[in-house]
Motif scaffolding. Structure first.
Motif, short mmCIF file in Angstrom:
data_model
loop_
_atom_site.label_atom_id
_atom_site.label_comp_id
_atom_site.label_asym_id
_atom_site.label_seq_id
_atom_site.Cartn_x
_atom_site.Cartn_y
_atom_site.Cartn_z
N TYR A 1 0.79 -1.22 0.00
CA TYR A 1 0.00 0.00 0.00
C TYR A 1 0.83 1.28 0.00
CZ TYR A 1 -3.66 -3.32 1.18
OH TYR A 1 -4.52 -4.38 1.15
N GLY A 2 2.14 1.18 0.21
CA GLY A 2 2.98 2.36 0.23
C GLY A 2 3.11 2.94 1.63
N PRO A 3 4.26 3.58 1.92
CA PRO A 3 4.53 4.04 3.29
C PRO A 3 3.61 5.16 3.77
CG PRO A 3 6.25 4.76 1.77
CD PRO A 3 5.41 3.79 1.02
N ILE A 4 3.22 6.08 2.89
CA ILE A 4 2.42 7.22 3.34
C ILE A 4 1.03 6.77 3.79
CG2 ILE A 4 1.17 9.25 2.49
CD1 ILE A 4 3.94 9.88 3.37
N ARG A 5 0.39 5.90 3.05
CA ARG A 5 -0.95 5.44 3.44
C ARG A 5 -0.91 4.71 4.78
NH1 ARG A 5 -3.82 3.31 -2.19
NH2 ARG A 5 -3.49 5.22 -3.38
N VAL A 6 0.09 3.87 4.95
CA VAL A 6 0.23 3.15 6.23
C VAL A 6 0.52 4.13 7.35
CG1 VAL A 6 1.65 1.48 7.48
CG2 VAL A 6 0.94 1.00 5.13
N LEU A 7 1.39 5.09 7.10
CA LEU A 7 1.78 6.05 8.12
C LEU A 7 0.58 6.84 8.64
CD1 LEU A 7 4.03 7.55 9.67
CD2 LEU A 7 4.21 9.09 7.71
N ARG A 8 -0.24 7.33 7.74
CA ARG A 8 -1.37 8.15 8.16
C ARG A 8 -2.40 7.33 8.93
NH1 ARG A 8 -1.89 11.58 2.46
NH2 ARG A 8 -0.18 13.04 2.94
N ALA A 9 -2.55 6.06 8.58
CA ALA A 9 -3.51 5.22 9.30
C ALA A 9 -3.05 4.95 10.73
CB ALA A 9 -3.71 3.92 8.54
N ILE A 10 -1.73 4.83 10.91
CA ILE A 10 -1.23 4.41 12.22
C ILE A 10 -1.11 5.56 13.20
CG2 ILE A 10 1.30 4.68 12.05
CD1 ILE A 10 -0.65 1.47 13.02
N LEU A 11 -1.03 6.80 12.71
CA LEU A 11 -0.86 7.94 13.60
C LEU A 11 -2.07 8.15 14.51
CD1 LEU A 11 0.96 10.52 11.31
CD2 LEU A 11 1.90 9.26 13.26
N ALA A 12 -3.26 7.87 14.00
CA ALA A 12 -4.46 8.01 14.83
C ALA A 12 -4.43 6.99 15.97
CB ALA A 12 -5.71 7.82 13.99
N LEU A 13 -3.98 5.77 15.67
CA LEU A 13 -3.89 4.72 16.70
C LEU A 13 -2.84 5.10 17.74
CD1 LEU A 13 -5.05 1.93 17.42
CD2 LEU A 13 -3.17 0.91 16.12
N ASN A 14 -1.75 5.72 17.31
CA ASN A 14 -0.73 6.17 18.24
C ASN A 14 -1.29 7.20 19.22
OD1 ASN A 14 2.17 6.62 19.12
ND2 ASN A 14 1.68 8.65 18.34
N GLY A 15 -2.14 8.09 18.72
CA GLY A 15 -2.76 9.08 19.59
C GLY A 15 -3.59 8.43 20.68
N LEU A 16 -4.33 7.39 20.33
CA LEU A 16 -5.14 6.67 21.32
C LEU A 16 -4.26 6.01 22.38
CD1 LEU A 16 -7.82 4.98 19.02
CD2 LEU A 16 -8.12 6.98 20.51
N ALA A 17 -3.13 5.44 21.95
CA ALA A 17 -2.23 4.78 22.89
C ALA A 17 -1.67 5.78 23.90
CB ALA A 17 -1.09 4.09 22.13
N LEU A 18 -1.25 6.95 23.43
CA LEU A 18 -0.68 7.95 24.33
C LEU A 18 -1.73 8.48 25.32
CD1 LEU A 18 1.65 10.03 21.97
CD2 LEU A 18 2.21 8.08 23.44
N ILE A 19 -2.95 8.66 24.85
CA ILE A 19 -4.01 9.14 25.74
C ILE A 19 -4.34 8.10 26.81
CG2 ILE A 19 -6.46 9.77 25.81
CD1 ILE A 19 -6.03 11.10 23.07
N LEU A 20 -4.22 6.80 26.46
CA LEU A 20 -4.51 5.73 27.41
C LEU A 20 -3.58 5.80 28.62
CD1 LEU A 20 -6.23 3.21 27.96
CD2 LEU A 20 -4.54 1.87 26.67
N TYR A 21 -2.34 6.26 28.42
CA TYR A 21 -1.40 6.38 29.54
C TYR A 21 -1.87 7.40 30.58
CZ TYR A 21 2.28 3.79 27.03
OH TYR A 21 3.01 2.83 26.40
N THR A 22 -2.71 8.34 30.19
CA THR A 22 -3.02 9.47 31.06
C THR A 22 -4.05 9.15 32.15
OG1 THR A 22 -4.79 10.30 29.61
CG2 THR A 22 -2.54 11.02 29.14
#
Length: 395
Positions: free
Chosen positions: A69-90
């Protein structure tokens, strides 16, 4: 794209810096938090190790998805999930931290593969090692200030500072990531190329069959175990050393990584040849660093802080050197997946540094644990000599 220091690449390096800033804080906060909650070294090691253990399991699949699928499409999809992970720590405790570490591990598997493979594919051969080194440099830069910020947050005893930092990093990473670009020809799906799941599974056999891949994977696995044991337990071990300061140790280590990767980025081999004496020097630095840590309980800061510098030198040079070498000698049609396997060995090593060395520290001491790490490093000097002194690349 032209040149590893052109603006499109600088934006990718900034994204890398923001993404790994959260982990630089978490690497100090989580062990301290775990100890305050009564967790032993084994439990702390499992929580910390869950992050890269999850990343390790998903690396090859990440390479496959990026190839399709190419790096950019994968990158943009995963950034939202990363945000959820960081918020879970709080807002969670120790159990929630374990879940967040695993979720963050999923994100890192895809994030780092997308960035590295995108950089590798977009740069000409002569700039490849420089691009990989700059990526690694920016991944390490947060370690200079992150530990100090983490200790400040911990001593303040104000959880709102930690929560604000995690939310801010989640937002900033998303904003920068969604505006990033790579070589346009790599953004198109690659479903027609060799990237089927069956081939991905068969590629695991290359860890044993492909001599350069095996050699690099063994070195990276062992060294990463030492790196993982350092990251996980130095925040706790420093309290046993007279005038020892975990934040200062980790800042010295990260500062050395950044300085060495920047100053030596053009000297890291990028010719596809194996350099045994160069690799032996790196492993000697790793061994000496672990030995300094082991003896610091008696020798104090005169050994403790020089060990941080030696650890930083080894960490700065090993990964970009091995990755650059593999990009030349691995078969091009399966290169993405095989590099994913190699990086998975690095992830596995870091996770084992917490999961395996935690019980060792519980049963003996931190000093003994780091002595074992030094012995592992010494064995890799012999391994490089035995397998590398006669070696030529074997694609």
């Amino acid at each position: 794209m032209r040149g590893a220091l052109s603006w499109p690449f600088m934006r990718l390096y900034l994204l890398t810096l923001l993404y790994f800033s959260a982990n630089a804080i978490l690497n100090v906060i989580l062990p301290l938090k775990g100890e305050s909650l009564g967790a032993d070294n084994t439990t702390i090691g499992i929580v910390m190790g869950a992050y890269l253990f999850t990343t390790m399991l998903l690396r090859p699949w990440a390479g496959l998805m990026i190839q399709r699928y190419g790096p950019i499409r994968v990158l943009r999809a995963i950034l939202a999930l990363n945000g959820l992970a960081l918020i879970l720590y709080t807002f969670t405790g120790l159990e929630g931290y374990f879940a967040a570490r695993m979720l963050q591990g999923v994100c890192t598997a895809f994030f780092s593969m997308a960035l590295q493979l995108g950089i590798i594919d977009a740069l000409p051969d002569k700039d490849r090692s420089q691009g990989i080194s700059m990526y690694s440099l920016c991944a390490s830069m947060p370690g200079i200030i992150g530990p100090l910020l983490a200790v400040g947050m911990w001593r303040a005893g104000d959880g709102s500072l930690f929560a604000t930092a995690m939310i801010a990093l989640a937002v900033l990473t998303g904003v920068v990531g969604y505006s990033a670009k790579m070589d346009g020809k790599r953004d198109e799906p690659a479903a027609g190329r060799t990237g089927q799941a069956g081939e991905m599974l068969r590629s695991f056999g290359q860890l044993a069959k492909n001599r350069p891949l095996f050699r690099c994977s063994v070195l990276m696995l062992t060294a990463s175990l030492v790196f993982g044991a350092t990251t996980t337990f130095i925040p706790l071990y420093a309290a046993q050393i007279r005038y020892g300061n975990a934040a200062l140790y980790l800042m010295l280590q990260a500062g050395t990584v950044v300085l060495a990767r920047f100053l030596l980025r053009k000297r890291i081999p990028s010719d596809g040849k194996w350099h045994p004496f160069y690799m032996m020097g790196i492993m000697l630095s790793l061994t000496a660093a672990a030995l300094c840590a082991s003896l610091s309980v008696a020798g104090g800061v005169l050994l403790f802080y020089p060990g941080a510098v030696l650890m930083g030198v080894a960490q700065a040079l090993l990964y970009p050197s091995l990755t650059s070498y593999l990009t030349f000698v691995l078969p091009r049609e399966s290169r993405n997946v095989l590099i994913g396997l190699f990086i998975a060995m690095a992830d596995l090593g870091v996770s084992l540094g917490g999961m395996l060395m935690g019980p060792v520290a519980d049963l003996s001491s931190y000093s003994t644990m780091y002595l074992i790490c030094a012995l592992l490093g010494a064995s890799m000097i012999a391994f490089v000599y035995g397998r590398g002194i006669r070696a030529a690349p074997n694609p």
